[in-house]
Structure formats: structure tokens, C-alpha cells
Design a protein around this motif. Structure first.
Motif, PDB file in Angstrom:
ATOM      1  N   TYR A 101       0.834  -1.196   0.000  1.00  0.00           N
ATOM      2  CA  TYR A 101       0.000   0.000   0.000  1.00  0.00           C
ATOM      3  C   TYR A 101       0.875   1.255   0.000  1.00  0.00           C
ATOM      4  O   TYR A 101       1.751   1.401   0.854  1.00  0.00           O
ATOM      5  N   GLU A 102       0.617   2.118  -0.975  1.00  0.00           N
ATOM      6  CA  GLU A 102       1.363   3.377  -1.098  1.00  0.00           C
ATOM      7  C   GLU A 102       0.501   4.505  -0.547  1.00  0.00           C
ATOM      8  O   GLU A 102      -0.600   4.734  -1.056  1.00  0.00           O
ATOM      9  N   PRO A 103       0.968   5.220   0.478  1.00  0.00           N
ATOM     10  CA  PRO A 103       0.129   6.260   1.094  1.00  0.00           C
ATOM     11  C   PRO A 103      -0.065   7.470   0.186  1.00  0.00           C
ATOM     12  O   PRO A 103       0.823   7.834  -0.589  1.00  0.00           O
ATOM     13  N   ILE A 104      -1.222   8.083   0.298  1.00  0.00           N
ATOM     14  CA  ILE A 104      -1.536   9.346  -0.368  1.00  0.00           C
ATOM     15  C   ILE A 104      -1.774  10.368   0.741  1.00  0.00           C
ATOM     16  O   ILE A 104      -2.670  10.186   1.569  1.00  0.00           O
ATOM     17  N   PHE A 105      -0.961  11.410   0.769  1.00  0.00           N
ATOM     18  CA  PHE A 105      -0.978  12.351   1.881  1.00  0.00           C
ATOM     19  C   PHE A 105      -1.699  13.653   1.534  1.00  0.00           C
ATOM     20  O   PHE A 105      -1.606  14.155   0.410  1.00  0.00           O
ATOM     21  N   ASP A 106      -2.387  14.172   2.520  1.00  0.00           N
ATOM     22  CA  ASP A 106      -2.949  15.529   2.472  1.00  0.00           C
ATOM     23  C   ASP A 106      -1.971  16.429   3.215  1.00  0.00           C
ATOM     24  O   ASP A 106      -1.847  16.344   4.439  1.00  0.00           O
ATOM     25  N   ILE A 107      -1.255  17.279   2.470  1.00  0.00           N
ATOM     26  CA  ILE A 107      -0.219  18.110   3.089  1.00  0.00           C
ATOM     27  C   ILE A 107      -0.721  19.510   3.419  1.00  0.00           C
ATOM     28  O   ILE A 107       0.055  20.395   3.775  1.00  0.00           O
ATOM     29  N   SER A 108      -2.033  19.721   3.316  1.00  0.00           N
ATOM     30  CA  SER A 108      -2.594  21.041   3.617  1.00  0.00           C
ATOM     31  C   SER A 108      -3.117  21.134   5.037  1.00  0.00           C
ATOM     32  O   SER A 108      -3.706  22.141   5.419  1.00  0.00           O
ATOM     33  N   VAL A 109      -2.885  20.100   5.829  1.00  0.00           N
ATOM     34  CA  VAL A 109      -3.472  20.045   7.163  1.00  0.00           C
ATOM     35  C   VAL A 109      -2.979  21.191   8.029  1.00  0.00           C
ATOM     36  O   VAL A 109      -3.718  21.760   8.806  1.00  0.00           O
ATOM     37  N   HIS A 110      -1.703  21.547   7.878  1.00  0.00           N
ATOM     38  CA  HIS A 110      -1.133  22.640   8.648  1.00  0.00           C
ATOM     39  C   HIS A 110      -0.558  23.693   7.716  1.00  0.00           C
ATOM     40  O   HIS A 110      -0.593  23.558   6.501  1.00  0.00           O
ATOM     41  N   ALA A 111      -0.018  24.707   8.270  1.00  0.00           N
ATOM     42  CA  ALA A 111       0.454  25.862   7.491  1.00  0.00           C
ATOM     43  C   ALA A 111       1.525  25.457   6.496  1.00  0.00           C
ATOM     44  O   ALA A 111       2.395  24.632   6.779  1.00  0.00           O
ATOM     45  N   LEU A 112       1.468  26.088   5.318  1.00  0.00           N
ATOM     46  CA  LEU A 112       2.433  25.808   4.266  1.00  0.00           C
ATOM     47  C   LEU A 112       3.843  26.114   4.721  1.00  0.00           C
ATOM     48  O   LEU A 112       4.780  25.368   4.441  1.00  0.00           O
ATOM     49  N   ALA A 113       4.034  27.181   5.449  1.00  0.00           N
ATOM     50  CA  ALA A 113       5.374  27.563   5.877  1.00  0.00           C
ATOM     51  C   ALA A 113       5.993  26.479   6.752  1.00  0.00           C
ATOM     52  O   ALA A 113       7.182  26.175   6.639  1.00  0.00           O
ATOM     53  N   GLN A 114       5.180  25.869   7.613  1.00  0.00           N
ATOM     54  CA  GLN A 114       5.692  24.803   8.454  1.00  0.00           C
ATOM     55  C   GLN A 114       6.115  23.614   7.617  1.00  0.00           C
ATOM     56  O   GLN A 114       7.171  23.026   7.830  1.00  0.00           O
ATOM     57  N   SER A 115       5.286  23.255   6.640  1.00  0.00           N
ATOM     58  CA  SER A 115       5.600  22.110   5.793  1.00  0.00           C
ATOM     59  C   SER A 115       6.863  22.349   4.990  1.00  0.00           C
ATOM     60  O   SER A 115       7.711  21.468   4.851  1.00  0.00           O
ATOM     61  N   LEU A 116       7.007  23.554   4.460  1.00  0.00           N
ATOM     62  CA  LEU A 116       8.198  23.870   3.682  1.00  0.00           C
ATOM     63  C   LEU A 116       9.454  23.782   4.527  1.00  0.00           C
ATOM     64  O   LEU A 116      10.495  23.323   4.078  1.00  0.00           O
ATOM     65  N   ASP A 126       5.257  13.527   7.587  1.00  0.00           N
ATOM     66  CA  ASP A 126       5.036  12.724   8.778  1.00  0.00           C
ATOM     67  C   ASP A 126       4.373  13.544   9.881  1.00  0.00           C
ATOM     68  O   ASP A 126       3.476  13.077  10.574  1.00  0.00           O
ATOM     69  N   ARG A 127       4.796  14.788  10.038  1.00  0.00           N
ATOM     70  CA  ARG A 127       4.309  15.611  11.141  1.00  0.00           C
ATOM     71  C   ARG A 127       3.038  16.369  10.802  1.00  0.00           C
ATOM     72  O   ARG A 127       2.185  16.583  11.649  1.00  0.00           O
ATOM     73  N   PHE A 128       2.925  16.817   9.556  1.00  0.00           N
ATOM     74  CA  PHE A 128       1.851  17.735   9.214  1.00  0.00           C
ATOM     75  C   PHE A 128       0.854  17.170   8.204  1.00  0.00           C
ATOM     76  O   PHE A 128      -0.125  17.827   7.874  1.00  0.00           O
ATOM     77  N   GLY A 129       1.115  15.995   7.688  1.00  0.00           N
ATOM     78  CA  GLY A 129       0.225  15.412   6.690  1.00  0.00           C
ATOM     79  C   GLY A 129      -0.611  14.286   7.263  1.00  0.00           C
ATOM     80  O   GLY A 129      -0.157  13.528   8.104  1.00  0.00           O
ATOM     81  N   ASP A 130      -1.826  14.188   6.807  1.00  0.00           N
ATOM     82  CA  ASP A 130      -2.701  13.067   7.140  1.00  0.00           C
ATOM     83  C   ASP A 130      -2.883  12.215   5.893  1.00  0.00           C
ATOM     84  O   ASP A 130      -2.880  12.725   4.774  1.00  0.00           O
ATOM     85  N   VAL A 182      -0.436  22.828  -3.696  1.00  0.00           N
ATOM     86  CA  VAL A 182      -0.845  21.449  -3.940  1.00  0.00           C
ATOM     87  C   VAL A 182      -1.282  20.822  -2.626  1.00  0.00           C
ATOM     88  O   VAL A 182      -0.673  21.050  -1.582  1.00  0.00           O
ATOM     89  N   ARG A 183      -2.338  20.054  -2.677  1.00  0.00           N
ATOM     90  CA  ARG A 183      -2.870  19.469  -1.445  1.00  0.00           C
ATOM     91  C   ARG A 183      -2.521  17.989  -1.264  1.00  0.00           C
ATOM     92  O   ARG A 183      -2.121  17.570  -0.183  1.00  0.00           O
ATOM     93  N   PHE A 184      -2.670  17.181  -2.322  1.00  0.00           N
ATOM     94  CA  PHE A 184      -2.500  15.735  -2.181  1.00  0.00           C
ATOM     95  C   PHE A 184      -1.275  15.261  -2.960  1.00  0.00           C
ATOM     96  O   PHE A 184      -1.104  15.617  -4.133  1.00  0.00           O
ATOM     97  N   VAL A 185      -0.445  14.441  -2.312  1.00  0.00           N
ATOM     98  CA  VAL A 185       0.782  13.945  -2.941  1.00  0.00           C
ATOM     99  C   VAL A 185       0.950  12.457  -2.655  1.00  0.00           C
ATOM    100  O   VAL A 185       0.461  11.929  -1.663  1.00  0.00           O
ATOM    101  N   GLN A 186       1.689  11.825  -3.552  1.00  0.00           N
ATOM    102  CA  GLN A 186       1.907  10.384  -3.475  1.00  0.00           C
ATOM    103  C   GLN A 186       3.192  10.079  -4.221  1.00  0.00           C
ATOM    104  O   GLN A 186       3.544  10.760  -5.178  1.00  0.00           O
ATOM    105  N   GLY A 187       3.922   9.059  -3.798  1.00  0.00           N
ATOM    106  CA  GLY A 187       5.083   8.670  -4.569  1.00  0.00           C
ATOM    107  C   GLY A 187       6.184   8.044  -3.753  1.00  0.00           C
ATOM    108  O   GLY A 187       6.104   7.946  -2.524  1.00  0.00           O
TER     109      GLY A 187
END
Length: 277
Positions: free
Chosen positions: A47-62, A70-74, A260-265
Motif C-alpha cells: 500500500y502506497e500512502p496518499i498524503f494531504d499536506i494542507s493540514v497545517h500551514a504551508l510555511a511549516q511544511s516547507l 510525517d508531522r503535518f500530513g494526514d 498542492v494538497r494531495f501527494v503520493q510517490g
């Protein structure tokens, strides 16, 4: 209702005239998963996860790069991959490449989808289960796409509503066919995703083919400078857009510049399974 376990679901499969011949519990170190036996090969699910990376602020993710997933994506969900039991995880293997006869292809597809559903729901995974449909299967089954699988799931006590049928780009390219397939699968309770081979194919997505998700390869979209237009058009359609095959940190950071909200790979898959190990 108590959720069914993998052994529970395999016991139900034993009463199915076709699946009972092919699905079974693994043995030894694989004793907690379901296997399928086909043409002398033992198959199981990855199973390959598909993450929602918009859960928290973009600046934090960057600031966190890929570890920010791992920390900010569901997890939106997971894409099932048919995996040879004797191969390394996520080695490329397509059992459909071995099949010439269309009826064998249909049988393998039905077996694989049931296998992935058993391993997914029986392990109480959360989110959506994305299942690819082979292009040749769509041509082999003439009508009522989704009917058989929906009946199998219902007999197992499982809901089609958490399954996303993922259509190949060749189907998305034909607007009328796409509309028919989408309506058929949705009629039987499934969600539907369409893969794009190029950004222009998103124009096939309309009110007549109301997909639940659209998927686009990240490397192609970045190379053609089409990430921003794709995100904008998908937002206007109100269809979630998933960028898949994100290979490295550079692609991930480039995608984040365009909301971009959803990523996979592979970048996220390796990190996810290292964390889970």
C-alpha cells in the motif's frame, strides 16, 4: 458492529465459488496477511500512502521538507499495489503483463481487488483504498462496470464507499467513455479517480464525467510548467487533484509552491514504511 479481521474475511471468501480457490491466509512470518495464488505465483498487497499536506500551514511544511509529511500530513488513503510475496517491497511487478486471454485478465483483476480489500479492511486501515483498473479489463467487461465487485464487497460486509476505482489515462482521454464508466462505478457505490497522461486531459472532466479525484504525474506537470493551471482548473471543477510519482525532495518543494494538497510517490512511501517499521 465489530470490524472483520483478515481471517474473518478469508473465511467468508472460502464460501465464494471463485475466490475460495485463490485466496488464503499466509503461513509462518506471513501468517497475518492474506495471499492469492495465481499461475504458480503467490501474490499479496502493498500500500502506497496518499498524503494531504494542507493540514497545517504551508510555511511549516516547507521548513520540514519531506519529513513534514510525517508531522503535518494526514493520509487521505492508500493505493493498493499487487506484490509478489518473494520480491522486495514495491518492486515493479505487473501480473497483468503475463495474461493474453481476456477472461483470465478479468479473473486476475477480480482476485487482486478482493485480495487488496481483504488486507486493507481486515487490518482496519483508515482512509480510502485506491484500486487501479487495467485498460484491457475495461474493454473486456462490456457493461455494468463495478457491479460484480460491489456484490462481493457487500457479501463480505464491506462498503464500496471507501474504495476509489482508478481509471487509466486511456479511458480518461475518451470523454463519452469516461462519463459512462464514472457513472457506472458510482452507481454501484464506488468513488472514481482518473489518471491524466497530460495536463490537457483534465478538460475531459466535466459535469458529464464527474470524477471524485484526478491524478497527474508530478514530474510531467512540473516539466511542462502546468502545476499552477492544473491546480486552478481542478479547484474550479471542485475535484481533488493528486500529484503522484513524487520522486524526490526537489519535486516535493516545487509542488508546495502552488498550494498542492494531495501527494503520493516513492519519496513518501520510503519514509512512511521506515517510520512504521
Amino acid at each position: 458492529m465489530i470490524p472483520s479481521t483478515i481471517p474473518d474475511l478469508i473465511a467468508r471468501a472460502a464460501d465464494h465459488p471463485f475466490l475460495g480457490k485463490h485466496l488464503a491466509m499466509g503461513q509462518g512470518v506471513h501468517g497475518d496477511i492474506a495471499l492469492a495464488r495465481f499461475d504458480g505465483i503467490e501474490l499479496t498487497s502493498a500500500y502506497e500512502p496518499i498524503f494531504d499536506i494542507s493540514v497545517h500551514a504551508l510555511a511549516q511544511s516547507l521548513s520540514c521538507g519531506a519529513e513534514g509529511v510525517d508531522r503535518f500530513g494526514d493520509e487521505l488513503g492508500f493505493q493498493a499495489i499487487t506484490h509478489r510475496l518473494d520480491a522486495a517491497p514495491f518492486d515493479v511487478f505487473d501480473p497483468f503483463d503475463r495474461i493474453v486471454d481476456d477472461q483470465q485478465l478479468v479473473a486476475l483483476d477480480r482476485m487482486s481487488r478482493a485480495l487488496h480489500a481483504v488486507n486493507f479492511f481486515g487490518a482496519q486501515r483508515h482512509g480510502l483504498l485506491f484500486l487501479r483498473v487495467h485498460e484491457r479489463l475495461l474493454k473486456s467487461v462490456k457493461y455494468d462496470h463495478g457491479q460484480h465487485f460491489s456484490r462481493v464487497l457487500t457479501s463480505f460486509g464491506l462498503s464500496p464507499a471507501r474504495i476509489v476505482i482508478e481509471l487509466p489515462a486511456a479511458a480518461v482521454a475518451h470523454k463519452t467513455f469516461l462519463g459512462y464508466l464514472t457513472r457506472s462505478y458510482q452507481h454501484y457505490g464506488f468513488k472514481v479517480a482518473g489518471n491524466l497522461s497530460n495536463a490537457g486531459q483534465i478538460l475531459s472532466v466535466s459535469e458529464t464525467a464527474r470524477l471524485d479525484f484526478v491524478k497527474m504525474e508530478a514530474g510531467i506537470a512540473l516539466r511542462d510548467a502546468m502545476v499552477k493551471p492544473l491546480v486552478g482548473y481542478a479547484n474550479r471543477l471542485q475535484v481533488p487533484l493528486i500529484f503522484n510519482r513524487v520522486m524526490d525532495e526537489a519535486q516535493f518543494l516545487a509542488l508546495q509552491q502552488y498550494d498542492v494538497r494531495f501527494v503520493q510517490g516513492p519519496l513518501f512511501t520510503a519514509h512512511y514504511h521506515d517510520r512504521a517499521a
